[in-house]
Design a protein around this motif. Structure first.
Motif, PDB file in Angstrom:
ATOM      1  N   PRO A  78       0.782  -0.920  -0.151  1.00 49.71           N
ATOM      2  CA  PRO A  78       0.052   0.118   0.035  1.00 49.71           C
ATOM      3  C   PRO A  78       0.833   1.315  -0.175  1.00 49.71           C
ATOM      4  CG  PRO A  78       0.052  -1.203   1.813  1.00 49.71           C
ATOM      5  CD  PRO A  78       0.551  -2.067   1.486  1.00 49.71           C
ATOM      6  N   THR A  79       0.406   2.269  -0.472  1.00 51.46           N
ATOM      7  CA  THR A  79       0.502   3.897  -0.580  1.00 51.46           C
ATOM      8  C   THR A  79       0.815   4.359   1.113  1.00 51.46           C
ATOM      9  OG1 THR A  79      -1.293   4.516  -1.279  1.00 51.46           O
ATOM     10  CG2 THR A  79       0.761   4.594  -2.857  1.00 51.46           C
ATOM     11  N   PRO A  80       2.069   5.016   1.388  1.00 55.47           N
ATOM     12  CA  PRO A  80       2.009   5.400   2.629  1.00 55.47           C
ATOM     13  C   PRO A  80       0.885   6.717   3.024  1.00 55.47           C
ATOM     14  CG  PRO A  80       4.513   6.505   1.906  1.00 55.47           C
ATOM     15  CD  PRO A  80       3.145   5.462   0.981  1.00 55.47           C
ATOM     16  N   SER A  81      -0.046   6.966   2.088  1.00 53.76           N
ATOM     17  CA  SER A  81      -1.046   7.597   2.055  1.00 53.76           C
ATOM     18  C   SER A  81      -1.873   7.133   1.059  1.00 53.76           C
ATOM     19  CB  SER A  81      -0.410   9.097   1.948  1.00 53.76           C
ATOM     20  OG  SER A  81      -0.111   9.555   2.806  1.00 53.76           O
ATOM     21  N   PRO A  82      -3.298   7.005   1.465  1.00 57.52           N
ATOM     22  CA  PRO A  82      -4.530   6.380   0.597  1.00 57.52           C
ATOM     23  C   PRO A  82      -4.880   6.900  -0.263  1.00 57.52           C
ATOM     24  CG  PRO A  82      -5.667   7.939   2.732  1.00 57.52           C
ATOM     25  CD  PRO A  82      -3.962   7.386   2.658  1.00 57.52           C
TER      26      PRO A  82
ATOM     27  N   PRO B 240      -2.150   2.455   6.066  1.00 52.17           N
ATOM     28  CA  PRO B 240      -2.285   3.302   7.602  1.00 52.17           C
ATOM     29  C   PRO B 240      -3.129   3.871   7.686  1.00 52.17           C
ATOM     30  CG  PRO B 240       0.390   2.942   6.512  1.00 52.17           C
ATOM     31  CD  PRO B 240      -0.586   2.708   5.384  1.00 52.17           C
ATOM     32  N   GLU B 241      -2.964   4.881   7.328  1.00 48.79           N
ATOM     33  CA  GLU B 241      -4.255   5.845   7.243  1.00 48.79           C
ATOM     34  C   GLU B 241      -5.632   5.190   6.222  1.00 48.79           C
ATOM     35  OE1 GLU B 241      -3.282   9.571   7.190  1.00 48.79           O
ATOM     36  OE2 GLU B 241      -1.984   9.145   8.606  1.00 48.79           O
TER      37      GLU B 241
ATOM     38  N   THR C 202      -8.794   5.800   4.104  1.00 46.51           N
ATOM     39  CA  THR C 202      -9.328   5.606   2.467  1.00 46.51           C
ATOM     40  C   THR C 202     -10.615   7.147   2.988  1.00 46.51           C
ATOM     41  OG1 THR C 202     -10.941   4.024   1.896  1.00 46.51           O
ATOM     42  CG2 THR C 202      -8.819   4.892   0.609  1.00 46.51           C
ATOM     43  N   THR C 203     -10.263   7.953   2.546  1.00 44.62           N
ATOM     44  CA  THR C 203     -11.923   9.046   3.015  1.00 44.62           C
ATOM     45  C   THR C 203     -13.353   8.233   2.658  1.00 44.62           C
ATOM     46  OG1 THR C 203     -12.026   9.423   0.700  1.00 44.62           O
ATOM     47  CG2 THR C 203     -10.528  11.467   2.775  1.00 44.62           C
ATOM     48  N   ALA C 204     -13.178   7.458   1.430  1.00 42.31           N
ATOM     49  CA  ALA C 204     -14.241   6.469   1.528  1.00 42.31           C
ATOM     50  C   ALA C 204     -14.170   4.739   1.449  1.00 42.31           C
ATOM     51  CB  ALA C 204     -15.297   6.775   0.096  1.00 42.31           C
ATOM     52  N   PRO C 205     -15.308   4.817   2.044  1.00 41.79           N
ATOM     53  CA  PRO C 205     -14.368   2.744   1.932  1.00 41.79           C
ATOM     54  C   PRO C 205     -14.474   1.891   0.627  1.00 41.79           C
ATOM     55  CG  PRO C 205     -16.898   2.694   3.110  1.00 41.79           C
ATOM     56  CD  PRO C 205     -16.308   4.370   2.724  1.00 41.79           C
ATOM     57  N   THR C 206     -13.769   0.797   0.349  1.00 38.20           N
ATOM     58  CA  THR C 206     -13.591  -0.286  -1.120  1.00 38.20           C
ATOM     59  C   THR C 206     -15.404  -0.787  -0.709  1.00 38.20           C
ATOM     60  OG1 THR C 206     -12.785  -1.962   0.398  1.00 38.20           O
ATOM     61  CG2 THR C 206     -11.189  -0.032  -0.811  1.00 38.20           C
TER      62      THR C 206
ATOM     63  N   PRO D 115      -6.233   0.127  11.127  1.00 32.41           N
ATOM     64  CA  PRO D 115      -6.278   0.576  12.609  1.00 32.41           C
ATOM     65  C   PRO D 115      -7.108   1.426  12.883  1.00 32.41           C
ATOM     66  CG  PRO D 115      -3.933  -0.162  11.850  1.00 32.41           C
ATOM     67  CD  PRO D 115      -4.902  -0.037  10.513  1.00 32.41           C
ATOM     68  N   ILE D 116      -6.970   1.649  12.087  1.00 31.03           N
ATOM     69  CA  ILE D 116      -8.297   3.435  12.066  1.00 31.03           C
ATOM     70  C   ILE D 116      -9.604   2.781  11.699  1.00 31.03           C
ATOM     71  CG2 ILE D 116      -8.687   5.434  12.247  1.00 31.03           C
ATOM     72  CD1 ILE D 116      -5.487   5.742  12.821  1.00 31.03           C
ATOM     73  N   PRO D 117     -10.110   2.867  12.442  1.00 28.54           N
ATOM     74  CA  PRO D 117     -12.247   2.033  10.702  1.00 28.54           C
ATOM     75  C   PRO D 117     -12.044   3.611  10.338  1.00 28.54           C
ATOM     76  CG  PRO D 117     -12.826   2.847  12.902  1.00 28.54           C
ATOM     77  CD  PRO D 117     -10.492   3.064  13.447  1.00 28.54           C
ATOM     78  N   THR D 118     -12.929   3.548   9.336  1.00 32.75           N
ATOM     79  CA  THR D 118     -13.755   4.224   7.888  1.00 32.75           C
ATOM     80  C   THR D 118     -14.139   5.694   8.242  1.00 32.75           C
ATOM     81  OG1 THR D 118     -14.894   2.790   6.887  1.00 32.75           O
ATOM     82  CG2 THR D 118     -12.543   3.267   6.069  1.00 32.75           C
ATOM     83  N   PRO D 119     -14.018   6.600   8.128  1.00 30.29           N
ATOM     84  CA  PRO D 119     -15.252   7.615   8.770  1.00 30.29           C
ATOM     85  C   PRO D 119     -16.704   6.931   8.192  1.00 30.29           C
ATOM     86  CG  PRO D 119     -13.488   8.987   7.284  1.00 30.29           C
ATOM     87  CD  PRO D 119     -13.373   7.424   7.545  1.00 30.29           C
ATOM     88  N   GLY D 120     -17.000   6.087   7.231  1.00 31.33           N
ATOM     89  CA  GLY D 120     -17.907   5.509   7.185  1.00 31.33           C
ATOM     90  C   GLY D 120     -17.834   4.251   6.876  1.00 31.33           C
ATOM     91  N   PRO D 121     -18.944   2.985   7.480  1.00 30.31           N
ATOM     92  CA  PRO D 121     -18.464   1.754   7.714  1.00 30.31           C
ATOM     93  C   PRO D 121     -18.514   1.213   5.646  1.00 30.31           C
ATOM     94  CG  PRO D 121     -21.282   1.940   7.740  1.00 30.31           C
ATOM     95  CD  PRO D 121     -19.863   3.243   7.964  1.00 30.31           C
ATOM     96  N   THR D 122     -18.073  -0.021   5.731  1.00 35.98           N
ATOM     97  CA  THR D 122     -18.133  -0.904   4.526  1.00 35.98           C
ATOM     98  C   THR D 122     -19.627  -1.208   3.916  1.00 35.98           C
ATOM     99  OG1 THR D 122     -17.501  -2.809   5.517  1.00 35.98           O
ATOM    100  CG2 THR D 122     -15.596  -1.809   4.683  1.00 35.98           C
ATOM    101  N   SER D 123     -19.860  -1.226   2.671  1.00 36.04           N
ATOM    102  CA  SER D 123     -20.491  -1.852   2.629  1.00 36.04           C
ATOM    103  C   SER D 123     -20.741  -3.127   2.518  1.00 36.04           C
ATOM    104  CB  SER D 123     -21.134  -1.462   0.943  1.00 36.04           C
ATOM    105  OG  SER D 123     -20.749  -0.760   0.597  1.00 36.04           O
TER     106      SER D 123
END
Length: 390
Positions: free
Chosen positions: A22-26, A40-41, A43-47, A56-64
């Motif tokens: 993975p890239t250091p920043s999404p 490590p961080e 993405t603003t929107a989940p895959t 390790p840190i959850p996304t702001p919104g959950p995955t579908s």
């Protein structure tokens, strides 16, 4: 086709296939296929499809679609449908719909809001708010705050504070503090440590009960001058008997006044034994008198007592208009001593701050003015309660 290693800065549009690492920043937007390892961080929107291992840190919104293994920390908003296994810590808000079947074991920490259907096994600690329906089997330890409606069965351990309304069937062991509104319909097998508390202060005032004297025990006369006690089966032990017709010196007591009090309230039972004549001019005026003395003034009030009829509930003000009082009639009948009927009078006295002034104590004297001796009439006092209102 992506490069073997990621670029230092991600592309504005993701590649169809992700890089092996993975890239250091999404990327601003997720790749159609997730990376084998999360960034490590997040993405603003989940895959569209979650990674095999959560970030390790959850996304702001959950995955579908929820992950097969929950994240160590839940997302700020819950998934549309719950995960197969609950997270170690619950979400701040529950899922729109609970799991079809409750989990065999509850979460280590309760959710802020209870589930509609309780778990099969009780939680280690209760929820912040009680569930709509109590568990079929009570928890070992009760909730910190009692429910407004009691459970069908009491808890194994008694609660620190009782429920607002008593249970239809009392618990085997009473709670340390009694109910605040009304006693239970049936008494507990063991008596409570303190009687049901009733406040006589005004709405919005804070009540402090300073004392409650039933004149039982070896210290019954502590603080009293001219105090004495007597026993009658129907009344147990009380302060008395007294009567000026018998030449008695009347009892008085110094009652401490807390600083900043708005009013003091005295509640007590006056006992009328045998043939009191009221205001009968032939046999003399028989009456009860309460005199209160502060550092600035003295005031008193009285009411007559008549065993031959005409007694009723009364209320009024003291001679100087500073103290208010009420008197209601309690039980009556031939209970003790001579062959005449006896009467219990329930009295409430309200002493305002204007009367108290800067007094640190009040001298309260109880007087039974009788025209004859004990063989004809006498009186007593019981269940003296002193409350301070702030």
């Amino acid at each position: 086709i992506p490069t073997p290693g990621p670029t230092s800065v991600p592309t504005s549009v993701p590649t169809p296939i992700p890089t092996p690492a993975p890239t250091p920043s999404p990327t601003p937007g997720p790749t159609p296929i997730p990376t084998s390892e999360p960034t490590p961080e997040p993405t603003t929107a989940p895959t569209p499809v979650p990674t095999p291992v959560p970030t390790p840190i959850p996304t702001p919104g959950p995955t579908s679609v929820p992950t097969s293994v929950p994240t160590p920390i839940p997302t700020p908003a819950p998934t549309p449908s719950p995960t197969p296994e609950p997270t170690p810590e619950p979400t701040l808000e529950p899922t729109p719909a609970p799991t079809p079947v409750p989990t065999p074991s509850p979460t280590p920490q309760p959710t802020p809001r209870p589930s509609i259907v309780p778990t099969v096994t009780d939680s280690a600690g209760p929820t912040q708010e009680p569930s709509q329906d109590p568990t079929q089997v009570p928890t070992t330890d009760p909730s910190a705050d009692p429910t407004s409606v009691p459970t069908g069965l009491p808890t194994i351990q008694k609660s620190l504070m009782p429920s607002i309304s008593p249970t239809s069937t009392p618990s085997e062991v009473p709670s340390p503090m009694p109910t605040t509104s009304s006693p239970s319909s049936l008494p507990t097998p063991q008596p409570s440590m303190a009687p049901t508390f009733v406040t006589y202060c005004a709405d919005g005032e804070v009540t402090s009960q300073l004392s409650l004297e039933d004149f039982e025990g070896v210290d019954a006369l502590d603080g009293w001058t001219n105090g004495k006690v007597e026993f009658a089966a129907a009344f147990t032990t009380f302060l008395g008997r007294y009567g000026t017709g018998a030449g008695d010196a009347m009892p008085f007591k110094l009652i401490s006044v807390p600083a900043g009090v708005a009013r003091m309230v005295l509640v007590f039972d006056v006992y009328e034994f045998d043939s009191w004549d009221g205001s009968n001019p032939v046999h003399g005026i028989d009456r009860f008198v309460l005199r209160v003395q502060s550092s600035i003034t003295i005031d008193e009030f009285s009411f007559t007592m008549n065993q031959f009829g005409g007694e009723a509930a009364l209320s009024g003000v003291s001679d100087k208009g500073l103290i208010t009082w009420t008197q209601t009639l309690g039980d009556s009948g031939q209970y003790a001593f001579e062959e005449f009927d006896d009467q219990i009078h329930n009295v409430i006295v309200d002493i305002p701050a204007a009367f108290i002034g800067d007094s640190s104590e009040l001298r309260v004297t109880f007087t039974w003015e009788t025209s004859e001796g004990y063989e004809d009439e006498s009186g007593g006092l019981d269940n003296l309660r002193v409350q301070a209102c702030f």
